[in-house]
Design a protein around this motif. Structure first.
Motif, PDB file in Angstrom:
ATOM      1  N   GLU A  15       0.839  -1.522  -0.082  1.00  0.00           N
ATOM      2  CA  GLU A  15       0.068  -0.038   0.061  1.00  0.00           C
ATOM      3  C   GLU A  15       0.857   1.267  -0.080  1.00  0.00           C
ATOM      4  O   GLU A  15       1.970   1.284   0.554  1.00  0.00           O
ATOM      5  N   VAL A  17       0.548   5.659   0.391  1.00  0.00           N
ATOM      6  CA  VAL A  17      -0.230   6.861   0.747  1.00  0.00           C
ATOM      7  C   VAL A  17       0.574   8.085   0.671  1.00  0.00           C
ATOM      8  O   VAL A  17       1.748   8.131   0.932  1.00  0.00           O
ATOM      9  N   THR A  37      -3.525  10.891  -2.086  1.00  0.00           N
ATOM     10  CA  THR A  37      -3.906   9.729  -2.801  1.00  0.00           C
ATOM     11  C   THR A  37      -3.134   8.490  -2.117  1.00  0.00           C
ATOM     12  O   THR A  37      -2.439   8.657  -1.384  1.00  0.00           O
ATOM     13  N   TYR A  38      -4.124   7.346  -2.680  1.00  0.00           N
ATOM     14  CA  TYR A  38      -3.243   6.102  -2.056  1.00  0.00           C
ATOM     15  C   TYR A  38      -3.682   4.953  -3.109  1.00  0.00           C
ATOM     16  O   TYR A  38      -4.360   5.060  -4.244  1.00  0.00           O
ATOM     17  N   TRP A  39      -2.979   4.024  -2.992  1.00  0.00           N
ATOM     18  CA  TRP A  39      -2.963   2.784  -4.119  1.00  0.00           C
ATOM     19  C   TRP A  39      -2.512   1.540  -3.145  1.00  0.00           C
ATOM     20  O   TRP A  39      -1.882   1.517  -2.254  1.00  0.00           O
ATOM     21  N   SER A  40      -3.347   0.524  -3.306  1.00  0.00           N
ATOM     22  CA  SER A  40      -3.225  -0.635  -2.836  1.00  0.00           C
ATOM     23  C   SER A  40      -3.451  -1.766  -3.853  1.00  0.00           C
ATOM     24  O   SER A  40      -4.028  -1.889  -4.768  1.00  0.00           O
ATOM     25  N   SER A  48      -8.192   1.106  -3.834  1.00  0.00           N
ATOM     26  CA  SER A  48      -7.459   2.010  -4.232  1.00  0.00           C
ATOM     27  C   SER A  48      -8.231   3.339  -4.848  1.00  0.00           C
ATOM     28  O   SER A  48      -9.363   3.118  -5.536  1.00  0.00           O
ATOM     29  N   TYR A  81     -10.703  13.777  -1.140  1.00  0.00           N
ATOM     30  CA  TYR A  81      -9.233  13.665  -1.281  1.00  0.00           C
ATOM     31  C   TYR A  81      -8.372  14.985  -1.003  1.00  0.00           C
ATOM     32  O   TYR A  81      -7.239  15.107  -0.873  1.00  0.00           O
TER      33      TYR A  81
END
Length: 104
Positions: A15, A17, A37-40, A48, A81
């Motif tokens: 993950e 952030v 922003t984030y991504w998984s 995500s 966000y």
């Protein structure tokens, strides 16, 4: 290759952030200091933003080409966000904070 294709083609798992914002509380002519922003890499309770954007019909590559992150984050999940503390009256610096949680 699009941003989405690069992420989906990655063999990395984990993950990420990322927060980017200005200490003055605004960014140019906008009412936002920045965004988070984030991504998984996996399906979890925290999906995500890329998946959210796709569900909302937003293509991040279009906004990247136009250097228009404000419009992207304003439309993504009704702007939740965006970092909008209001004008602080100080302009010390811009801050970028990156948190990475790699999975083994």
């Amino acid at each position: 290759m699009s941003f989405e294709e690069k992420l989906q083609g990655s063999t990395s798992t984990g993950e990420v952030v990322f927060l980017s914002g200005g200490t003055d509380g605004i960014d140019g002519p906008t009412d936002a200091a920045g965004a988070i922003t984030y991504w998984s890499s996996f399906n979890s309770e925290v999906k995500s933003q890329l998946k959210e954007a796709k569900e909302q019909g937003l293509n991040p590559d279009d906004f990247l080409r136009n250097n228009d992150s404000y419009a992207y984050f304003s439309q993504l999940s009704s702007g939740q966000y965006l970092l909008q503390p209001g004008h602080t009256g100080t302009n010390v610096m811009d801050l970028q904070i990156l948190l990475i949680n790699p999975f083994n």
